[in-house]
Design a protein around this motif. Structure first.
Motif, mmCIF file in Angstrom:
data_model
loop_
_atom_site.group_PDB
_atom_site.id
_atom_site.type_symbol
_atom_site.label_atom_id
_atom_site.label_comp_id
_atom_site.label_asym_id
_atom_site.label_seq_id
_atom_site.Cartn_x
_atom_site.Cartn_y
_atom_site.Cartn_z
ATOM 1 N N ASN A 427 28.048 -9.922 21.262
ATOM 2 C CA ASN A 427 28.910 -9.060 22.080
ATOM 3 C C ASN A 427 30.364 -9.267 21.657
ATOM 4 O O ASN A 427 30.883 -10.385 21.717
ATOM 5 C CB ASN A 427 28.730 -9.425 23.562
ATOM 6 N N PRO A 428 31.055 -8.199 21.214
ATOM 7 C CA PRO A 428 32.425 -8.373 20.725
ATOM 8 C C PRO A 428 33.386 -8.930 21.764
ATOM 9 O O PRO A 428 34.335 -9.635 21.413
ATOM 10 C CB PRO A 428 32.827 -6.958 20.284
ATOM 11 N N LEU A 429 33.157 -8.637 23.030
ATOM 12 C CA LEU A 429 34.023 -9.192 24.071
ATOM 13 C C LEU A 429 33.841 -10.691 24.197
ATOM 14 O O LEU A 429 34.790 -11.429 24.481
ATOM 15 C CB LEU A 429 33.745 -8.499 25.407
ATOM 16 N N VAL A 430 32.617 -11.145 23.963
ATOM 17 C CA VAL A 430 32.351 -12.581 24.003
ATOM 18 C C VAL A 430 33.033 -13.269 22.822
ATOM 19 O O VAL A 430 33.640 -14.338 22.966
ATOM 20 C CB VAL A 430 30.829 -12.850 23.995
ATOM 21 N N THR A 431 32.934 -12.653 21.648
ATOM 22 C CA THR A 431 33.606 -13.217 20.475
ATOM 23 C C THR A 431 35.117 -13.222 20.664
ATOM 24 O O THR A 431 35.802 -14.184 20.319
ATOM 25 C CB THR A 431 33.239 -12.416 19.215
ATOM 26 N N GLN A 432 35.636 -12.151 21.207
ATOM 27 C CA GLN A 432 37.070 -12.064 21.460
ATOM 28 C C GLN A 432 37.534 -13.186 22.387
ATOM 29 O O GLN A 432 38.568 -13.821 22.149
ATOM 30 C CB GLN A 432 37.384 -10.707 22.073
ATOM 31 N N ALA A 433 36.768 -13.442 23.435
ATOM 32 C CA ALA A 433 37.108 -14.513 24.369
ATOM 33 C C ALA A 433 37.050 -15.874 23.674
ATOM 34 O O ALA A 433 37.876 -16.754 23.939
ATOM 35 C CB ALA A 433 36.166 -14.481 25.568
ATOM 36 N N ALA A 434 36.079 -16.048 22.779
ATOM 37 C CA ALA A 434 35.965 -17.316 22.053
ATOM 38 C C ALA A 434 37.148 -17.512 21.122
ATOM 39 O O ALA A 434 37.650 -18.639 20.947
ATOM 40 C CB ALA A 434 34.653 -17.338 21.271
ATOM 41 N N LEU A 435 37.587 -16.423 20.505
ATOM 42 C CA LEU A 435 38.756 -16.480 19.635
ATOM 43 C C LEU A 435 39.990 -16.885 20.433
ATOM 44 O O LEU A 435 40.763 -17.761 20.023
ATOM 45 C CB LEU A 435 38.971 -15.101 19.013
ATOM 46 N N ASP A 436 40.156 -16.274 21.591
ATOM 47 C CA ASP A 436 41.298 -16.607 22.446
ATOM 48 C C ASP A 436 41.234 -18.042 22.948
ATOM 49 O O ASP A 436 42.275 -18.668 23.188
ATOM 50 C CB ASP A 436 41.354 -15.649 23.633
ATOM 51 N N ALA A 437 40.019 -18.544 23.102
ATOM 52 C CA ALA A 437 39.867 -19.923 23.583
ATOM 53 C C ALA A 437 40.447 -20.922 22.588
ATOM 54 O O ALA A 437 40.957 -21.981 22.976
ATOM 55 C CB ALA A 437 38.397 -20.232 23.848
ATOM 56 N N VAL A 438 40.371 -20.604 21.291
ATOM 57 C CA VAL A 438 40.948 -21.495 20.285
ATOM 58 C C VAL A 438 42.463 -21.553 20.446
ATOM 59 O O VAL A 438 43.066 -22.635 20.457
ATOM 60 C CB VAL A 438 40.574 -21.022 18.866
ATOM 61 N N ALA A 439 43.103 -20.377 20.589
ATOM 62 C CA ALA A 439 44.550 -20.351 20.775
ATOM 63 C C ALA A 439 44.955 -21.010 22.086
ATOM 64 O O ALA A 439 45.974 -21.699 22.173
ATOM 65 C CB ALA A 439 45.046 -18.908 20.730
ATOM 66 N N THR A 440 44.136 -20.808 23.131
ATOM 67 C CA THR A 440 44.420 -21.419 24.428
ATOM 68 C C THR A 440 44.352 -22.937 24.342
ATOM 69 O O THR A 440 45.165 -23.651 24.947
ATOM 70 C CB THR A 440 43.426 -20.908 25.480
ATOM 71 N N ALA A 441 43.388 -23.440 23.569
ATOM 72 C CA ALA A 441 43.274 -24.890 23.389
ATOM 73 C C ALA A 441 44.519 -25.456 22.710
ATOM 74 O O ALA A 441 44.993 -26.548 23.055
ATOM 75 C CB ALA A 441 42.023 -25.219 22.573
ATOM 76 N N MET A 442 45.056 -24.702 21.756
ATOM 77 C CA MET A 442 46.296 -25.151 21.109
ATOM 78 C C MET A 442 47.437 -25.155 22.111
ATOM 79 O O MET A 442 48.214 -26.131 22.188
ATOM 80 C CB MET A 442 46.634 -24.227 19.946
ATOM 81 N N ALA A 443 47.553 -24.074 22.872
ATOM 82 C CA ALA A 443 48.669 -23.943 23.808
ATOM 83 C C ALA A 443 48.673 -25.052 24.849
ATOM 84 O O ALA A 443 49.741 -25.432 25.353
ATOM 85 C CB ALA A 443 48.608 -22.581 24.503
ATOM 86 N N GLY A 444 47.504 -25.582 25.173
ATOM 87 C CA GLY A 444 47.422 -26.605 26.203
ATOM 88 C C GLY A 444 47.418 -28.021 25.670
ATOM 89 O O GLY A 444 47.291 -28.979 26.447
ATOM 90 N N CYS A 445 47.551 -28.190 24.343
ATOM 91 C CA CYS A 445 47.461 -29.523 23.755
ATOM 92 C C CYS A 445 48.775 -30.289 23.894
ATOM 93 O O CYS A 445 49.810 -29.853 23.406
ATOM 94 C CB CYS A 445 47.078 -29.411 22.269
ATOM 95 N N ALA A 446 48.701 -31.440 24.492
ATOM 96 C CA ALA A 446 49.880 -32.323 24.571
ATOM 97 C C ALA A 446 49.933 -33.119 23.271
ATOM 98 O O ALA A 446 49.583 -34.300 23.220
ATOM 99 C CB ALA A 446 49.778 -33.245 25.775
ATOM 100 N N CYS A 447 50.349 -32.453 22.221
ATOM 101 C CA CYS A 447 50.270 -33.011 20.873
ATOM 102 C C CYS A 447 51.630 -33.452 20.345
ATOM 103 O O CYS A 447 51.845 -33.500 19.117
ATOM 104 C CB CYS A 447 49.671 -31.983 19.911
ATOM 105 N N GLY A 448 52.578 -33.680 21.240
ATOM 106 C CA GLY A 448 53.917 -34.038 20.797
ATOM 107 C C GLY A 448 54.011 -35.409 20.202
ATOM 108 O O GLY A 448 53.217 -36.316 20.495
ATOM 109 N N GLY A 449 54.986 -35.546 19.319
ATOM 110 C CA GLY A 449 55.228 -36.829 18.693
ATOM 111 C C GLY A 449 56.422 -37.525 19.295
ATOM 112 O O GLY A 449 57.099 -37.016 20.150
#
Length: 449
Positions: A427-449
């Motif tokens: 389902n393309p909507l499911v794939t789209q949501a999975a794609l967005d989940a990758v960007a969302t994971a980046m946005a929420g990462c406390a990856c500061g140095g």
């Protein structure tokens, strides 16, 4: 007595509700009569103007992004079955290009993320202040309408548009003042572009349905109702003849295709290229992309064709130090399934965009997650990624991609690309949501140095 305070209370509640909706961006479809152009959008949370900071380095994160932490943050999302069998995820520190995530599977069918490279090439060649001219020349009793490659030329003036700035009605009025009521014939010149108007790498049925033949002369981006014109230049010339007649200029016969020669009579100029790039990226406009690909080629001294444009895109990227390994381009829009782009190429291009003011319209034109353009209805408005993802989408059957800039906590910008081109049957909507989940994971990462 009760009525005396009920009305003021209702007014206050109404105003407060409107204020909340405005800040969230929910009023944009009403205020803009549809999706707002980039210059009119209400800045979402996370993209507002930062408060003054005496230390400019601290304002964008004082330390490096922790690559190990970022890779761990996206590992689960990027392994989703909804992304199919071939997925690439590449992330780079947008400030200096430092690799952060490199989970690549060679090149992919890029779909509309191809438009990022087209935008980079045309801005690099022309600069943000360039404009394109549509003109009329006269040779005896013949007028010639000359296509100048203005992708947003319209039939009549469009009020309030920052990108549809030139129109045939205005050009006809200026021409009529010079010509008077002398009988004329009308020709039209489309010699600015060369090569095929339709890519042989496009699937059968695209032309007339989802894209018009590429031309330096058309009106309303080749749109005809819900479809596309199969003769956009001829349609524009016939409309121009009607406009001239309405101004009292007798136009004999039917417009014919010719090569222009004669004395300039009148002209109209397009919007600035920066505005054009912002608009076509936000809307993912295929026709505009193909015109801009040819404009980039012409400025570089190459033929204004699919092949000439592809050559210049590769040259511009290579000169900027962007990897072009495996790059194959058959168009500037991404409609071709024969295109191949590596995720690293897209991510590295975004690093270059972040560093070069000349390319700034690429950033300002990118849709904002949960807020504008093709990302308006993606990402939860209350979610942690809202307003923190600026990216170009790419979608064909079985193909999904996303490339742009994501802002990590601490205002650290990361250039990224996520590409999946083996998702048929999902389902393309499911794939789209999975794609967005990758960007969302980046946005929420406390990856500061």
């Amino acid at each position: 007595m009760r009525a005396a305070w009920v009305l003021p209370l209702l007014v206050l509640v109404t105003l407060a509700s409107i204020a909340v909706l405005y800040v969230r961006g929910d009023l944009n479809p009403i205020l803009c009569d549809g999706p707002c152009a980039p210059q009119f959008v209400t800045p979402p949370v996370g993209l507002g103007t930062p408060s003054p900071d005496p230390d400019p380095v601290a304002a964008v994160g004082s330390g490096p992004v922790d690559a190990t932490a970022l890779a761990a943050a996206v590992a689960g999302a990027s392994a989703s079955d909804a992304l199919g069998g071939r997925t690439s995820v590449v992330a780079l520190d947008a400030r200096d290009g430092t690799p952060l995530v490199a989970d690549a599977r060679g090149t992919h069918v890029p779909a509309s993320t191809t438009k990022l490279l087209t935008a980079v090439a045309v801005l690099d060649q022309w600069g943000p202040d360039a404009t394109f001219t549509t003109s009329v020349v006269r040779d005896g009793d013949r007028l010639v309408l000359v296509g100048g490659g203005d992708p947003y030329l319209t039939a009549t003036r469009t009020k309030g548009s920052s990108v549809e700035r030139a129109d045939l009605a205005t050009l006809a009025a200026a021409t009529a003042k010079q010509v008077g009521r002398t009988p004329v014939t009308l020709g039209y010149d489309v010699s600015l572009f060369s090569g095929p108007a339709v890519s042989p790498a496009w699937e059968e049925g695209y032309v007339g349905g989802v894209v018009a033949p590429v031309s330096p002369l058309w009106i309303d981006r080749g749109r005809v109702g819900a479809g596309r014109s199969t003769d956009p230049a001829g349609d524009a010339a016939r409309r121009f003849a009607e406009l001239l007649r309405s101004r009292g200029v007798p136009v004999n016969g039917t417009p014919t295709q010719v090569e222009a020669a004669g004395t300039p009579v009148a002209s109209v100029r397009s919007a600035r290229l920066a505005r054009i790039v912002e608009a076509f990226l936000a809307d993912s406009d295929n026709e505009v992309a193909e015109v801009l690909l040819r404009q980039a080629a012409l400025k570089a001294g190459e033929p204004g064709s699919f092949a000439g444009g592809a050559k210049v895109v590769a040259q511009v990227l290579g000169d900027a130090g962007v990897s072009t390994d495996g790059l194959v381009l058959n168009d500037g829009s991404g409609l071709s399934r024969k295109n191949r782009i590596a995720a690293a190429t897209l991510a590295e291009a975004m690093v270059e965009v972040s560093a070069a003011p000349r390319l700034g319209a690429v950033l300002t034109g990118l849709p904002v997650g949960g807020f504008s353009g093709t990302l308006e209805n993606r990402y939860d408005r209350a979610g942690r990624a809202r307003g923190l993802v600026r990216a170009k989408t790419g979608t064909l059957t079985g193909v999904h991609s996303l490339a742009g800039i994501v802002t990590l906590p601490g205002a650290r910008p990361v250039a990224f690309a996520v590409m999946a081109d083996d998702t048929e049957g999902i389902n393309p909507l499911v794939t789209q949501a999975a794609l967005d989940a990758v960007a969302t994971a980046m946005a929420g990462c406390a990856c500061g140095g």
